[in-house]
Design a protein around this motif. Sequence first.
Motif, mmCIF file in Angstrom:
data_model
loop_
_atom_site.group_PDB
_atom_site.id
_atom_site.type_symbol
_atom_site.label_atom_id
_atom_site.label_comp_id
_atom_site.label_asym_id
_atom_site.label_seq_id
_atom_site.Cartn_x
_atom_site.Cartn_y
_atom_site.Cartn_z
ATOM 1 N N GLN A 65 0.835 -1.210 0.000
ATOM 2 C CA GLN A 65 0.000 0.000 0.000
ATOM 3 C C GLN A 65 0.870 1.260 0.000
ATOM 4 O OE1 GLN A 65 -2.366 -1.033 3.534
ATOM 5 N NE2 GLN A 65 -4.176 -0.570 2.292
ATOM 6 N N MET A 66 1.906 1.251 0.814
ATOM 7 C CA MET A 66 2.796 2.411 0.884
ATOM 8 C C MET A 66 3.479 2.655 -0.455
ATOM 9 S SD MET A 66 4.303 1.763 4.753
ATOM 10 C CE MET A 66 5.889 2.412 4.361
ATOM 11 N N MET A 67 3.941 1.591 -1.093
ATOM 12 C CA MET A 67 4.624 1.740 -2.376
ATOM 13 C C MET A 67 3.651 2.147 -3.481
ATOM 14 S SD MET A 67 7.824 1.400 -1.880
ATOM 15 C CE MET A 67 7.450 2.370 -0.461
ATOM 16 N N ARG A 68 2.409 1.693 -3.387
ATOM 17 C CA ARG A 68 1.393 2.096 -4.362
ATOM 18 C C ARG A 68 1.160 3.609 -4.267
ATOM 19 N NH1 ARG A 68 -2.759 -1.015 -2.717
ATOM 20 N NH2 ARG A 68 -1.622 -2.819 -3.466
ATOM 21 N N ILE A 69 1.079 4.122 -3.056
ATOM 22 C CA ILE A 69 0.908 5.571 -2.854
ATOM 23 C C ILE A 69 2.124 6.319 -3.395
ATOM 24 C CG2 ILE A 69 0.806 7.379 -1.093
ATOM 25 C CD1 ILE A 69 -0.873 5.350 0.589
ATOM 26 N N ASN A 70 3.320 5.841 -3.081
ATOM 27 C CA ASN A 70 4.534 6.496 -3.576
ATOM 28 C C ASN A 70 4.598 6.473 -5.097
ATOM 29 O OD1 ASN A 70 5.432 7.221 -1.078
ATOM 30 N ND2 ASN A 70 7.347 6.106 -1.178
ATOM 31 N N ASN A 71 4.192 5.374 -5.710
ATOM 32 C CA ASN A 71 4.199 5.299 -7.175
ATOM 33 C C ASN A 71 3.232 6.307 -7.785
ATOM 34 O OD1 ASN A 71 6.167 3.329 -7.303
ATOM 35 N ND2 ASN A 71 4.699 1.648 -7.312
ATOM 36 N N LEU A 72 2.070 6.481 -7.168
ATOM 37 C CA LEU A 72 1.118 7.485 -7.656
ATOM 38 C C LEU A 72 1.709 8.893 -7.550
ATOM 39 C CD1 LEU A 72 -2.226 6.135 -6.138
ATOM 40 C CD2 LEU A 72 -1.578 6.196 -8.560
ATOM 41 N N ILE A 73 2.376 9.167 -6.450
ATOM 42 C CA ILE A 73 3.012 10.476 -6.273
ATOM 43 C C ILE A 73 4.093 10.685 -7.329
ATOM 44 C CG2 ILE A 73 4.474 11.857 -4.737
ATOM 45 C CD1 ILE A 73 2.916 10.528 -2.387
ATOM 46 N N GLN A 74 4.912 9.658 -7.568
ATOM 47 C CA GLN A 74 5.980 9.763 -8.568
ATOM 48 C C GLN A 74 5.411 10.026 -9.956
ATOM 49 O OE1 GLN A 74 8.103 6.092 -8.114
ATOM 50 N NE2 GLN A 74 9.328 6.856 -6.408
ATOM 51 N N LYS A 75 4.323 9.361 -10.306
ATOM 52 C CA LYS A 75 3.699 9.585 -11.613
ATOM 53 C C LYS A 75 3.243 11.029 -11.753
ATOM 54 C CE LYS A 75 2.139 4.879 -12.417
ATOM 55 N NZ LYS A 75 0.967 3.974 -12.463
ATOM 56 N N GLU A 76 2.650 11.575 -10.696
ATOM 57 C CA GLU A 76 2.201 12.964 -10.731
ATOM 58 C C GLU A 76 3.383 13.931 -10.863
ATOM 59 O OE1 GLU A 76 -0.928 14.427 -10.859
ATOM 60 O OE2 GLU A 76 -1.468 12.356 -11.295
ATOM 61 N N VAL A 77 4.450 13.656 -10.158
ATOM 62 C CA VAL A 77 5.640 14.514 -10.230
ATOM 63 C C VAL A 77 6.180 14.527 -11.656
ATOM 64 C CG1 VAL A 77 8.060 14.707 -9.535
ATOM 65 C CG2 VAL A 77 6.301 14.329 -7.812
#
Length: 104
Positions: A65-77
Amino acid sequence: MIDLNPSDIELSFMLSQLCFHYVGKRFQGEILKISEKFQEILADDLHDYYVNEMRKSNYGSRMAQMMRINNLIQKEVYKHREKMDLARIFEVFCVEVSHPDLFL
């Protein structure tokens, strides 16, 4: 993020992982090696936190779950970074700030 309800330790890990991943990807070479080493140390520390302090030996779904959230943030960045690169190339900026006095 609300459902996950991360602890301060988990939030620190997530933010650090985002930063080190971004820096490593952007600068490559020796910086990438150093950032990967830091990420390994952080992962080991998080493992110790789960096993020794939280008494959780099965924390894989939480990490996912934590990595899924981080991946979403990275995509937005990266999505916004492409737009910023185009804005710099064509010298097109439209910035609104809440406190313009800070930028005088």
